[in-house]
Design a protein around this motif. Sequence first.
Motif, PDB file in Angstrom:
ATOM      1  N   ASP A 189      78.197  13.246  55.418  1.00  0.00           N
ATOM      2  CA  ASP A 189      77.318  12.054  54.891  1.00  0.00           C
ATOM      3  C   ASP A 189      78.430  11.885  52.862  1.00  0.00           C
ATOM      4  O   ASP A 189      77.989  10.794  52.620  1.00  0.00           O
ATOM      5  CB  ASP A 189      76.150  12.868  54.679  1.00  0.00           C
ATOM      6  CG  ASP A 189      74.948  12.327  54.058  1.00  0.00           C
ATOM      7  OD1 ASP A 189      75.143  10.800  53.889  1.00  0.00           O
ATOM      8  OD2 ASP A 189      73.978  12.713  53.257  1.00  0.00           O
ATOM      9  N   HIS A 193      78.784   8.586  51.371  1.00  0.00           N
ATOM     10  CA  HIS A 193      78.791   7.978  50.411  1.00  0.00           C
ATOM     11  C   HIS A 193      80.175   8.162  49.688  1.00  0.00           C
ATOM     12  O   HIS A 193      80.464   6.871  48.851  1.00  0.00           O
ATOM     13  CB  HIS A 193      77.824   8.727  49.081  1.00  0.00           C
ATOM     14  CG  HIS A 193      77.064   9.468  50.125  1.00  0.00           C
ATOM     15  ND1 HIS A 193      76.178  10.643  49.959  1.00  0.00           N
ATOM     16  CD2 HIS A 193      76.217   8.771  50.751  1.00  0.00           C
ATOM     17  CE1 HIS A 193      74.845  10.950  50.657  1.00  0.00           C
ATOM     18  NE2 HIS A 193      75.101   9.661  51.505  1.00  0.00           N
ATOM     19  N   HIS A 258      75.351   3.312  56.239  1.00  0.00           N
ATOM     20  CA  HIS A 258      73.642   3.637  55.317  1.00  0.00           C
ATOM     21  C   HIS A 258      72.495   2.307  55.652  1.00  0.00           C
ATOM     22  O   HIS A 258      72.024   3.246  56.521  1.00  0.00           O
ATOM     23  CB  HIS A 258      73.668   4.132  54.158  1.00  0.00           C
ATOM     24  CG  HIS A 258      74.219   5.003  53.717  1.00  0.00           C
ATOM     25  ND1 HIS A 258      75.558   5.616  53.468  1.00  0.00           N
ATOM     26  CD2 HIS A 258      73.582   6.102  53.366  1.00  0.00           C
ATOM     27  CE1 HIS A 258      75.502   6.858  53.438  1.00  0.00           C
ATOM     28  NE2 HIS A 258      74.928   7.519  53.834  1.00  0.00           N
ATOM     29  N   HIS A 272      70.845  12.301  59.970  1.00  0.00           N
ATOM     30  CA  HIS A 272      71.155  11.746  58.710  1.00  0.00           C
ATOM     31  C   HIS A 272      73.637  11.173  58.957  1.00  0.00           C
ATOM     32  O   HIS A 272      73.796  10.293  58.818  1.00  0.00           O
ATOM     33  CB  HIS A 272      70.539  11.690  57.576  1.00  0.00           C
ATOM     34  CG  HIS A 272      71.093  10.761  56.109  1.00  0.00           C
ATOM     35  ND1 HIS A 272      70.975   9.075  55.743  1.00  0.00           N
ATOM     36  CD2 HIS A 272      72.670  11.079  55.572  1.00  0.00           C
ATOM     37  CE1 HIS A 272      71.581   8.815  55.282  1.00  0.00           C
ATOM     38  NE2 HIS A 272      72.644   9.695  54.398  1.00  0.00           N
ATOM     39  N   VAL A 276      75.379   7.740  59.721  1.00  0.00           N
ATOM     40  CA  VAL A 276      75.769   7.089  59.333  1.00  0.00           C
ATOM     41  C   VAL A 276      77.680   7.087  59.496  1.00  0.00           C
ATOM     42  O   VAL A 276      78.364   6.036  59.097  1.00  0.00           O
ATOM     43  CB  VAL A 276      75.470   7.463  57.196  1.00  0.00           C
ATOM     44  CG1 VAL A 276      74.725   6.647  57.393  1.00  0.00           C
ATOM     45  CG2 VAL A 276      76.010   8.932  57.001  1.00  0.00           C
TER      46      VAL A 276
END
Length: 391
Positions: A189, A193, A258, A272, A276
């Motif tokens: 994750d 990002h 996302h 999550h 992603v």
Amino acid sequence: MWYFVSPQIVFGDGALDALDELEGRRALIVTDGTLVRLGLVDKVKAHLDTAGIEVHVFDAVEPDPSVQTVRKGVQVAQEYEPDWIIGLGGGSPMDAAKAIWVLYERPDLQAAEINPFIHLGLRQKARLITIPTTSGTGAEVTWTIVLTDTEEQRKMGLGSRENVADIAIVDPAMAAGMPPQLTADTGLDALTHAVEGYTCTWHTDMTDGLCINAARIVFQYLPRAVADGSDMEARERMHNGATCAGLGFGNAMASLAHAMGHVLGAVFHVPHGRAVAIFLPYTIEFAAREAPERFAELAALVGQPQGLPLHRDKERARALAERIRDLCREVGNPTSIAGAGVERVAYEAQLDKLIDDAFNDTQMITAVRAPSYDELRQLFLYTYEGKAVDF
Ligand SMILES: NC(=O)c1ccc[n+]([C@@H]2O[C@H](COP(=O)([O-])OP(=O)(O)OC[C@H]3O[C@@H](n4cnc5c(N)ncnc54)[C@H](O)[C@@H]3O)[C@@H](O)[C@H]2O)c1
Ligand SMILES: [Zn+2]
């Protein structure tokens, strides 16, 4: 005009000691049951005891927190009247804590109304501390609040710059006990990002360096943290890296992976970070045809694959996608939705909803190449199969 917001960040070994000096009367800790059982809540309580602060624990936050859970937390806050709210956990308790705090201060609002365009006037009753126990979401420093509408099976991206935490305590000891799968999911994750923060249309000079640094850290230290959870150097670097990525994308935006990951998580409950990171390489390949430049730059900055003559940006961007798939494999994560265990029949039955909800996701607007309806459908299908995107 642009803004960069951040809490005061206390980080590194022993960071939790900062709580010893805290001034206040009553703290409400928002967390989940697992973290109570693991003794992490007691650790925080011990420091608050030293500071002479009374504590109440709300531990009902589920993964991907719902609006209903937030409502329960608000009721507890209204009865207990804390002057500190402490979000302790992964992204789920930290996001729930942000929402509980906002609605405790502003009982006239509904969760879905928390947005950047209204003045909230927070900090009349309490302030917020975030303490991450996973190294991934960056929610300790972002103002984003992700809540799930369980009736509509939809994730909502909420929040306002005002609701960024006052203090984030980034202590690697809090994440040291994560099992390998959680380490891998949340670390990927952070990588997503970093990559999306660097390549989305809202990236800025203030966020680029943070995203590059975070991407480097994840490539270097995530395999070590997954292989040996007691490797505290790797743990600490990953914990810092996730916060850097949070500052980076939180002050820019995430993007297509996302938007797509949120809907997969809401409908099929894929965690999550795993969700992603599955989409990320396919969305890079999709972007590579029209806007490969920043992916190509990032590929060079995080180290290109050996021995490949990569003269063109498009090839470099595609190499970055492949490098991310290799990292997923190395830490034991799937690189397709089929590989994540989602049944084809169930997936196809939900495809229209997945596409519609992804188009409505706030992260969609910053994609460097905006997909048409048919292209998004193809992207969902290619990602299911694990077929590299060539359109
Ligand atoms: N606000 C943001 O900027 C932002 C960014 C990314 C994701 N998110 C949201 O964050 C949520 C995901 O957060 P997450 O991935 O950190 O997981 P999580 O908070 O949902 O936790 C997942 C599981 O891990 C357990 N866990 C947490 N820390 C642990 C530890 N140290 N040791 C053992 N078990 C531990 C929890 O008890 C829980 O069962 C999603 O709802 C996602 O949408 C928010
Ligand atoms: Zn994320």
